[in-house]
Design an enzyme around this catalytic site. Structure first.
Site, PDB file in Angstrom:
ATOM      1  N   PHE A 100      93.365  19.538 103.150  1.00  0.00           N
ATOM      2  CA  PHE A 100      92.165  19.110 103.857  1.00  0.00           C
ATOM      3  C   PHE A 100      91.216  18.406 102.899  1.00  0.00           C
ATOM      4  CE2 PHE A 100      88.362  19.395 106.443  1.00  0.00           C
ATOM      5  CZ  PHE A 100      88.880  19.188 107.716  1.00  0.00           C
ATOM      6  N   GLY A 109      83.523  10.071 111.633  1.00  0.00           N
ATOM      7  CA  GLY A 109      83.960  10.008 110.237  1.00  0.00           C
ATOM      8  C   GLY A 109      84.180   8.603 109.704  1.00  0.00           C
ATOM      9  N   ASP A 158      84.621  15.377 107.207  1.00  0.00           N
ATOM     10  CA  ASP A 158      83.762  16.557 107.328  1.00  0.00           C
ATOM     11  C   ASP A 158      84.560  17.846 107.403  1.00  0.00           C
ATOM     12  OD1 ASP A 158      84.720  15.959 110.070  1.00  0.00           O
ATOM     13  OD2 ASP A 158      83.432  17.646 110.608  1.00  0.00           O
ATOM     14  N   ASP A 187      96.839  11.251 111.069  1.00  0.00           N
ATOM     15  CA  ASP A 187      97.554  12.485 110.750  1.00  0.00           C
ATOM     16  C   ASP A 187      98.745  12.624 111.708  1.00  0.00           C
ATOM     17  OD1 ASP A 187      96.835  15.049 108.990  1.00  0.00           O
ATOM     18  OD2 ASP A 187      97.616  15.747 110.899  1.00  0.00           O
ATOM     19  N   GLU A 231      90.039   3.491 111.258  1.00  0.00           N
ATOM     20  CA  GLU A 231      90.176   4.954 111.277  1.00  0.00           C
ATOM     21  C   GLU A 231      89.970   5.537 109.880  1.00  0.00           C
ATOM     22  OE1 GLU A 231      90.100   7.600 112.624  1.00  0.00           O
ATOM     23  OE2 GLU A 231      91.371   7.873 114.376  1.00  0.00           O
ATOM     24  N   ASP A 232      89.522   6.765 109.831  1.00  0.00           N
ATOM     25  CA  ASP A 232      89.388   7.433 108.548  1.00  0.00           C
ATOM     26  C   ASP A 232      90.746   7.943 108.055  1.00  0.00           C
ATOM     27  OD1 ASP A 232      89.551   9.369 110.531  1.00  0.00           O
ATOM     28  OD2 ASP A 232      87.678  10.388 109.988  1.00  0.00           O
ATOM     29  N   ARG A 247      80.069  14.861 104.912  1.00  0.00           N
ATOM     30  CA  ARG A 247      80.400  13.455 105.206  1.00  0.00           C
ATOM     31  C   ARG A 247      79.725  12.497 104.225  1.00  0.00           C
ATOM     32  NH1 ARG A 247      82.900  13.158 110.245  1.00  0.00           N
ATOM     33  NH2 ARG A 247      82.123  14.512 111.898  1.00  0.00           N
TER      34      ARG A 247
HETATM   35  P1  IMP Z   1      95.377  12.846 114.452  1.00  0.00           P
HETATM   36  O1  IMP Z   1      96.040  11.694 113.760  1.00  0.00           O
HETATM   37  O2  IMP Z   1      95.312  12.651 115.938  1.00  0.00           O
HETATM   38  O3  IMP Z   1      95.971  14.159 114.082  1.00  0.00           O
HETATM   39  O4  IMP Z   1      93.835  12.911 114.088  1.00  0.00           O
HETATM   40  C1  IMP Z   1      93.353  12.723 112.838  1.00  0.00           C
HETATM   41  C2  IMP Z   1      91.894  13.109 112.882  1.00  0.00           C
HETATM   42  O5  IMP Z   1      91.756  14.464 112.466  1.00  0.00           O
HETATM   43  C3  IMP Z   1      91.081  12.281 111.921  1.00  0.00           C
HETATM   44  O6  IMP Z   1      90.519  11.143 112.540  1.00  0.00           O
HETATM   45  C4  IMP Z   1      90.041  13.257 111.435  1.00  0.00           C
HETATM   46  O7  IMP Z   1      88.922  13.229 112.287  1.00  0.00           O
HETATM   47  C5  IMP Z   1      90.709  14.597 111.527  1.00  0.00           C
HETATM   48  N1  IMP Z   1      91.280  15.005 110.219  1.00  0.00           N
HETATM   49  C6  IMP Z   1      92.590  15.050 109.874  1.00  0.00           C
HETATM   50  N2  IMP Z   1      92.757  15.459 108.616  1.00  0.00           N
HETATM   51  C7  IMP Z   1      91.524  15.657 108.124  1.00  0.00           C
HETATM   52  C8  IMP Z   1      91.034  16.099 106.818  1.00  0.00           C
HETATM   53  O8  IMP Z   1      91.789  16.352 105.855  1.00  0.00           O
HETATM   54  N3  IMP Z   1      89.680  16.186 106.693  1.00  0.00           N
HETATM   55  C9  IMP Z   1      88.816  15.902 107.713  1.00  0.00           C
HETATM   56  N4  IMP Z   1      89.233  15.493 108.929  1.00  0.00           N
HETATM   57  C10 IMP Z   1      90.569  15.377 109.141  1.00  0.00           C
HETATM   58 MG    MG Z   2      88.741  10.323 113.045  1.00  0.00          MG
END
Ligand code: IMP
Ligand code: MG
Length: 181
Positions: free
Chosen positions: A158, A49, A165, A109, A105-106, A171
């Site tokens: 989301f 992403g 994606d 979360d 990072e994208d 994407r």
């Molecule tokens: P975390 O911080 O370990 O929970 O991971 C976050 C990852 O979850 C991101 O890098 C994305 O790949 C995916 N992700 C979290 N929220 C979204 C969303 O709203 N849309 C698409 N991917 C998401």
């Molecule tokens: Mg990611």
């Protein structure tokens, strides 16, 4: 076909438009270019992403830097619980010892992914490890971890587009949309 379209989530309202994103990336790039002037900088990007964000950010940096990529997968199934076990799918190609690492990072979360990367890169002897994320959901953290550079605070919904994606789709959209279900 029509029935499938009705059942398939699709991009809805625009949360962050392409122009807004581009403007914010200009600001981030200016800040990063100032902070890392004269240092050996490597941008470590998490596939897939973040690749879209990286392409725009990297081209706006005015300082030399190299690029490397890492791919991981997170188990968030019932069995994994909140421990969020993470598996390395593709490692970076070159050592980062002594270099300044900026993780691109994208979205951050829960922070589980980022915590894994942070620990791994630190362990490998990077001189410094910081994070630049396009979107942030600070209110969703399971692990306390802070990004030095944040594009926008994301809504608790989301999102798709601009690298994000839903089941590998959307994407390529230029804007970031809320996913309409
Ligand atoms: P975390 O911080 O370990 O929970 O991971 C976050 C990852 O979850 C991101 O890098 C994305 O790949 C995916 N992700 C979290 N929220 C979204 C969303 O709203 N849309 C698409 N991917 C998401
Ligand atoms: Mg990611």
């Amino acid at each position: 076909m029509a029935a499938e379209n009705l059942l398939t989530p699709s991009p809805g309202e625009i949360a962050f438009g392409a122009d807004l994103i581009a403007g914010r990336i200009d600001e981030l790039a200016r800040q990063i270019s100032g902070d890392y002037r004269g240092r050996d900088l490597v941008l470590v990007t998490v596939l897939k992403g973040s690749a879209i964000f990286l392409a725009d950010l990297s081209r706006r940096l005015t300082i030399p830097h190299r690029l490397d990529f890492i791919a991981i997968s997170a188990y968030r199934g019932a069995s994994a619980g909140s421990s969020g076990r993470i598996r390395l799918l593709k490692d970076i190609d070159r050592p980062v010892r002594g270099e300044h690492v900026l993780i691109v990072e994208d979205i951050v979360d829960t922070g589980l992914t980022l915590n894994y990367l942070f620990t791994t890169l630190r362990f490998r002897g990077a001189e410094s490890v910081e994070v630049c994320t396009l979107l942030d959901r600070p209110y969703r953290r399971l692990i306390e971890i802070e990004s030095r550079y944040v594009g926008f605070t994301a809504p608790d919904a989301f999102v798709v587009g601009y690298g994000f994606d839903y089941r590998q789709r959307f994407r390529n959209l230029p804007d970031i949309h809320l996913l309409a279900r």
